[in-house]
Design a protein around this motif. Structure first.
Motif, PDB file in Angstrom:
ATOM      1  N   GLY A 137       0.791  -1.226   0.000  1.00 38.74           N
ATOM      2  CA  GLY A 137       0.000   0.000   0.000  1.00 38.74           C
ATOM      3  C   GLY A 137       0.814   1.261   0.000  1.00 38.74           C
ATOM      4  O   GLY A 137       0.255   2.349   0.120  1.00 38.74           O
ATOM      5  N   GLN A 138       2.162   1.181  -0.114  1.00 36.85           N
ATOM      6  CA  GLN A 138       3.009   2.364  -0.107  1.00 36.85           C
ATOM      7  C   GLN A 138       3.842   2.393  -1.377  1.00 36.85           C
ATOM      8  O   GLN A 138       4.300   1.347  -1.847  1.00 36.85           O
ATOM      9  N   LEU A 162      -2.322   6.490   4.961  1.00 39.20           N
ATOM     10  CA  LEU A 162      -2.073   7.620   5.865  1.00 39.20           C
ATOM     11  C   LEU A 162      -1.477   7.164   7.195  1.00 39.20           C
ATOM     12  O   LEU A 162      -0.787   7.934   7.864  1.00 39.20           O
ATOM     13  N   SER A 163      -1.696   5.933   7.577  1.00 34.92           N
ATOM     14  CA  SER A 163      -1.236   5.453   8.878  1.00 34.92           C
ATOM     15  C   SER A 163       0.191   4.934   8.850  1.00 34.92           C
ATOM     16  O   SER A 163       0.811   4.762   9.908  1.00 34.92           O
ATOM     17  N   THR A 164       0.745   4.667   7.650  1.00 34.30           N
ATOM     18  CA  THR A 164       2.086   4.099   7.589  1.00 34.30           C
ATOM     19  C   THR A 164       3.023   4.831   6.636  1.00 34.30           C
ATOM     20  O   THR A 164       4.220   4.548   6.623  1.00 34.30           O
ATOM     21  N   ALA A 165       2.521   5.772   5.847  1.00 31.23           N
ATOM     22  CA  ALA A 165       3.349   6.438   4.832  1.00 31.23           C
ATOM     23  C   ALA A 165       4.407   7.315   5.487  1.00 31.23           C
ATOM     24  O   ALA A 165       4.192   7.896   6.551  1.00 31.23           O
ATOM     25  N   GLY A 192      -2.668   8.227  17.112  1.00 34.71           N
ATOM     26  CA  GLY A 192      -2.549   6.787  16.920  1.00 34.71           C
ATOM     27  C   GLY A 192      -2.969   6.298  15.555  1.00 34.71           C
ATOM     28  O   GLY A 192      -3.460   5.170  15.430  1.00 34.71           O
ATOM     29  N   GLY A 193      -2.778   7.105  14.538  1.00 35.26           N
ATOM     30  CA  GLY A 193      -3.122   6.703  13.181  1.00 35.26           C
ATOM     31  C   GLY A 193      -4.390   7.373  12.677  1.00 35.26           C
ATOM     32  O   GLY A 193      -4.982   8.225  13.355  1.00 35.26           O
ATOM     33  N   PHE A 194      -4.791   6.993  11.471  1.00 37.24           N
ATOM     34  CA  PHE A 194      -6.001   7.520  10.842  1.00 37.24           C
ATOM     35  C   PHE A 194      -7.043   6.399  10.777  1.00 37.24           C
ATOM     36  O   PHE A 194      -6.778   5.302  10.250  1.00 37.24           O
ATOM     37  N   ARG A 195      -8.231   6.695  11.317  1.00 38.53           N
ATOM     38  CA  ARG A 195      -9.313   5.726  11.226  1.00 38.53           C
ATOM     39  C   ARG A 195     -10.140   5.917   9.969  1.00 38.53           C
ATOM     40  O   ARG A 195     -10.836   5.001   9.523  1.00 38.53           O
ATOM     41  N   SER A 196     -10.072   7.117   9.394  1.00 36.53           N
ATOM     42  CA  SER A 196     -10.775   7.394   8.140  1.00 36.53           C
ATOM     43  C   SER A 196     -10.050   8.501   7.407  1.00 36.53           C
ATOM     44  O   SER A 196      -9.303   9.286   8.009  1.00 36.53           O
ATOM     45  N   GLN A 219      -5.646   6.223   1.636  1.00 36.66           N
ATOM     46  CA  GLN A 219      -6.493   5.327   2.415  1.00 36.66           C
ATOM     47  C   GLN A 219      -6.082   5.434   3.871  1.00 36.66           C
ATOM     48  O   GLN A 219      -4.977   5.895   4.157  1.00 36.66           O
ATOM     49  N   PRO A 220      -6.947   5.058   4.820  1.00 36.05           N
ATOM     50  CA  PRO A 220      -6.599   5.228   6.239  1.00 36.05           C
ATOM     51  C   PRO A 220      -5.341   4.445   6.615  1.00 36.05           C
ATOM     52  O   PRO A 220      -4.997   3.458   6.000  1.00 36.05           O
TER      53      PRO A 220
END
Length: 220
Positions: A137-138, A162-165, A192-196, A219-220
């Motif tokens: 996903g990256q 968005l949570s790992t980039a 703690g990251g993106f849920r949406s 994406q989240p």
């Protein structure tokens, strides 16, 4: 005088002494009171040394900043991929990617550094990926140089997570520069990251127009 005045010898002797003393005093008084020539006093000239303007000594420079003061602020980065010592490293603020690679023991032989800008200044909390395939996903590091047109997905057809980039991967999105990418990473760390994807609206610097350009590519 003795016969005329009928003076005794002792009296006559005393009178002579008085007269002699009086004559001596008169002569002394006359001698001290005589006019004397007085010469004009010599003019004394005091030579004053002419000196240049007085200069105050230059202030001594302050103490050089110690190493502890210069390295008071630090950044924490995650170096992964084809390096000898992958992991989280703490570096002085202002360090560059090349410093992170050196802290990780250097790059392994055969690593591809084409898309890695080693002169870029590091930002706190970012990840530096050296060579190897990109995580699911990256996009691969540096792939943003040939990004897709507006409205399309991320590089390779996969949306950016968005949570790992990383900061470099977020920088490939339209209208997102290094500063805004760091804001996204900071928001992710705090929450703690993106849920949406809609949470991007809460990131400082992302308005409705910029969100509309980014939404189809993430994406989240």
């Amino acid at each position: 005088m003795q016969l005329r005045c009928g003076l005794e010898p002792k009296t006559l002797a005393a009178l002579v002494v008085v007269l002699v003393v009086a004559a001596v005093l008169a002569a002394q008084h006359f001698w001290s009171g005589r006019p004397q020539s007085v010469s004009a006093p010599e003019t004394v000239r005091e030579e004053v040394a002419v000196s240049g303007p007085v200069r105050e000594p230059a202030p001594s420079p302050g103490p050089a900043p110690t190493a502890a003061a210069s390295s008071g602020k630090r950044v924490v980065v995650d170096v992964s991929g084809m390096v000898r010592s992958p992991g989280v490293h703490r570096l002085p603020a202002g360090s560059r990617v090349t410093d992170a690679l050196r802290a990780a023991g250097g790059v392994r032989p055969g690593a591809d550094l084409t898309g890695l800008n080693r002169a870029r200044v590091l930002m706190d909390g970012e990840q530096v990926v050296v060579g190897g395939p990109a995580p699911p996903g990256q996009p691969a590091p540096g792939a943003g140089a040939a990004g897709p047109g507006p409205g399309g997905p991320g590089p390779g057809g996969s949306p950016v997570s968005l949570s790992t980039a990383t900061v470099e991967q977020l920088d490939t999105l339209p209208g997102v520069g290094p500063v805004l990418a760091q804001h996204i990473v900071d928001y992710r760390t705090q929450h703690g990251g993106f849920r949406s994807v809609d949470e991007l609206r809460e990131v400082n610097g992302i308005g409705e127009r910029r969100f509309a350009d980014i939404e189809p590519r993430v994406q989240p």
